[in-house]
Design a protein around this motif. Structure first.
Motif, PDB file in Angstrom:
ATOM      1  N   SER A  40       3.291  -0.890   4.056  1.00 25.50           N
ATOM      2  CA  SER A  40       2.383   0.109   3.997  1.00 25.50           C
ATOM      3  C   SER A  40       3.150   1.408   4.366  1.00 25.50           C
ATOM      4  O   SER A  40       3.906   1.665   5.284  1.00 25.50           O
ATOM      5  CB  SER A  40       1.312   0.032   5.217  1.00 25.50           C
ATOM      6  N   ASN A  93       0.925  -1.109   0.006  1.00 24.14           N
ATOM      7  CA  ASN A  93      -0.114  -0.189   0.023  1.00 24.14           C
ATOM      8  C   ASN A  93       0.789   1.352   0.069  1.00 24.14           C
ATOM      9  O   ASN A  93       1.905   1.449   0.842  1.00 24.14           O
ATOM     10  CB  ASN A  93      -0.818  -0.068   1.248  1.00 24.14           C
ATOM     11  N   GLN A 128      -4.174   1.240   7.075  1.00 25.88           N
ATOM     12  CA  GLN A 128      -3.338   0.983   5.782  1.00 25.88           C
ATOM     13  C   GLN A 128      -2.808  -0.184   6.408  1.00 25.88           C
ATOM     14  O   GLN A 128      -1.705  -0.429   7.026  1.00 25.88           O
ATOM     15  CB  GLN A 128      -2.233   2.197   5.663  1.00 25.88           C
TER      16      GLN A 128
END
Length: 642
Positions: free
Chosen positions: A342, A326, A337
């Motif tokens: 992330s 992400n 997230q």
């Protein structure tokens, strides 16, 4: 040689190719020159030049034939209105080109070209004197000739099936319309309309529209809307594309792409979804991307938001991202997230939880509840509840409850030293919270909190302001310790200690110790000491106001008590109790031990052997030596001087 020069630029390259091919197939001897080394294979009698000018519907053609032998120039013209009988623009141009060529070549005969043959270089013969060609005089303007119908009408290409505008239903192999208004437009291979307004556009291969206003668009291969799409669904077996979309769903097996904005429920694809601005519920696919996302969730293997140009518009605002990787390169406002990686890149995370094997806000801030990962990294400020990771790192300031990691770090010096980058934050690398916990904890500048606990050790690059600093091997403070306890194998304060206790195998304060006690095997103070030292060896380089208890006690000046096997001091104001008590200067108080030594005694000495240069007090012992002030220089049992 048949060049086509279209001054208006209105004939596309494909049409030029069709017209040129037509001329080459219908005009004999049009191209006749080919060189081969020093010889000529075929020599032409002349050359024809075709010029097409004017916009579509009003084109004119001029054909000029130049005869090499005489220099004579012949011209023929034709206009598009003379071929108005055909609706195909390419066919009309072919017709007027043929008409103009026939007018220019009237009266000329064309023989069949001879087979090419190699001819050796001829014997040079001086050229015959040929009079120069006459000066070219443009022909007088003559009335347009009558419409000429060619003897053989060219075969028109078959045209695709067209759907008339505003039909309720339309079907065909290729169903085309400029504007369709109705219920269903269907094409086996293609269904296309510049403007579609109605129900469903359906095709076995491609469904396309300039602008789509209806219920659904479905192409087995793809669905395309170059401009706006307003409807319920855009469906394609392979892919869907639209300029902007207002609808419920865009679904395809390979790709959904919106060049401007998507406002609806979801983009769904097993492979890739892309929108410049997504407003809806979800992007669901392996690869999801948007410059700006306002919705609930991006769910996929790789989710990305932002173009890197934060103009106040490109942000993620929603529940969160869930995937293997992400990434947001614009500010992210989200509850979560979650992924293996992330991260935000030069963009802040503002919200709830950022979690993954690797979590990071590179060159940006974290404002949320929890950052957790194998490596949890914040490129600037952390402001939240908890940062937890095998590596927990904030490169500028930490504001929160706790930073917990095998290695917990607040600062930029390590990155600068390892990677050679210039420092950005100088004196801003501070911890402000309750707990910093780890196998090793490091703060480049100030600690302001309650507990700093390092299994191996703690390091504070400036001041410690807290309750307890605990380090397994040791704790280090570069400048001042202001708090409660410093506990570790080795406790070091490079400047001043203001607290309760230093407790460790070895304790050191380089300038001032002001507290209850240093407790350890070795206690040292490089300046003044206010408090006690309890250990095997205790040493104060300057003054001590308090007590020393240990096997060996040393102070430059002691105002208090020394209790130990050996007590050594320059001047003492108080008591020395030990096996050996030594005052290299003045004793203002008492010495009790086996051997007591003082340069000047203002008080008492009690021991087996007592020695002083000058006595102003009492000596009690087996041997008492007072060079001045006693009954005698050496006197047993008791000696006194006043």
């Amino acid at each position: 040689m048949l060049p086509i020069n279209d001054a208006s630029g209105s004939i596309p390259a494909a049409s030029q190719s069709v017209i040129t091919s037509f001329l080459r197939s219908n005009v004999p001897n049009a191209v006749a020159v080919e060189t081969d080394g020093d010889s000529l294979r075929v020599v032409s009698d002349g050359v024809a030049k075709t010029t097409i000018t004017g916009p579509s519907g009003a084109r004119s053609v001029i054909v000029e034939i130049v005869l090499f032998a005489t220099g004579d120039v012949r011209r023929g013209t034709a206009v598009e209105s003379e071929a108005s009988g055909s609706s195909d623009p390419v066919l009309r141009v072919q017709t007027i080109v043929t008409l103009a060529f026939q007018r220019a070549s009237a009266g000329l005969s064309f023989g069949s070209p001879q087979s090419p043959q190699n001819v050796g270089p001829p014997v040079y013969t001086p050229p015959q004197q040929v009079p120069p060609p006459p000066v070219y005089t443009p022909p007088q303007q003559v009335p347009a000739p009558p419409v000429y119908a060619p003897a053989v009408e060219p075969t028109e290409p078959s045209e695709p099936t067209e759907v008339s505008d505003k039909r309720v239903f339309a079907f065909g192999f290729r169903s085309l319309a400029n504007s369709f208004t109705g219920i269903l437009q269907g094409g086996l291979a293609q269904a296309d309309a510049q403007n579609f307004m109605g129900g469903v556009q359906l095709s076995g291969w491609e469904a396309g529209a300039g602008n789509f206003y209806g219920l659904a668009q479905f192409g087995l291969k793809q669905s395309v809307s170059d401009g706006d799409f307003y409807g319920l669904a855009q469906l394609g077996l392979v892919m869907n594309t639209a300029g902007s979309m207002r609808g419920l769903i865009q679904a395809a097996l390979f790709e959904n792409a919106i060049t401007e904005s998507f406002v609806g429920v979801a983009q769904v694809s097993p492979v890739r979804n892309r929108a410049r601005h997504f407003v809806g519920v979800a992007q669901v696919g392996v690869l999801n991307g948007a410059d700006a996302f306002q919705g609930l969730v991006q769910a996929g293997a790789y989710n990305a938001v932002g173009s890197g140009n934060d103009d106040g518009f490109n942000k993620f605002v929603g529940l969160g991202q869930v995937g293997l990787v992400n990434r947001a390169s614009s500010d992210m406002y989200a509850l979560f997230q979650l992924g293996l990686a992330s991260l935000t890149t030069e963009a802040d995370f503002l919200g709830g939880v950022q979690a993954g094997v690797y979590t990071s806000t590179t060159r940006a801030n974290f404002y949320g509840l929890l950052q957790v990962g194998g490596a949890a990294h914040v490129g600037r400020d952390f402001a939240g509840l908890l940062q937890i990771g095998a590596l927990a790192m904030a490169r500028r300031r930490f504001y929160g409850i706790a930073q917990i990691g095998a290695f917990s770090y607040v600062g930029d010096n390590l990155v600068r030293e390892v990677f050679g980058s210039s420092t950005e934050f100088s004196s801003e690398e501070d911890f402000n919270g309750i707990l910093q916990l780890g196998a090793a904890t490091v703060i480049d500048h100030d600690f302001a909190g309650l507990f700093q606990i390092g299994g191996l050790g703690n390091l504070v690059g400036n001041d410690f302001r807290g309750l307890v600093q605990v380090g397994g091997i040791g704790s280090y403070v570069e400048r001042e310790f202001l708090g409660g306890f410093q506990i570790g194998g080795f406790n070091y304060v490079d400047n001043d200690f203001y607290g309760v206790m230093q407790i460790g195998a070895a304790n050191y304060a380089d300038d001032i110790f002001a507290g209850v006690a240093q407790v350890g095997a070795l206690n040292l103070n490089g300046g003044d000491h206010k408090g006690a030292q309890l250990g095997v060896v205790n040493g104060v380089r300057k003054h001590i106001w308090g007590g020393q208890i240990g096997a060996l006690n040393y102070a430059d000046n002691a105002f208090g008590a020394q209790l130990g096997a050996a007590n050594i001091v320059e001047d003492v104001g108080g008591m020395q109790l030990g096996v050996v008590n030594w005052a290299d200067g003045d004793l203002a108080g008492g010495q009790v031990g086996v051997v007591n030594v003082a340069e000047q005694t203002h008080g008492f000495q009690v021991g087996v052997v007592n020695y002083t240069d000058k006595l102003r007090g009492i000596q009690l012992g087996l041997v008492n030596v007072a060079k001045k002030g006693g009954f005698l220089p050496v006197f047993p049992i008791i000696n006194a001087g006043f």
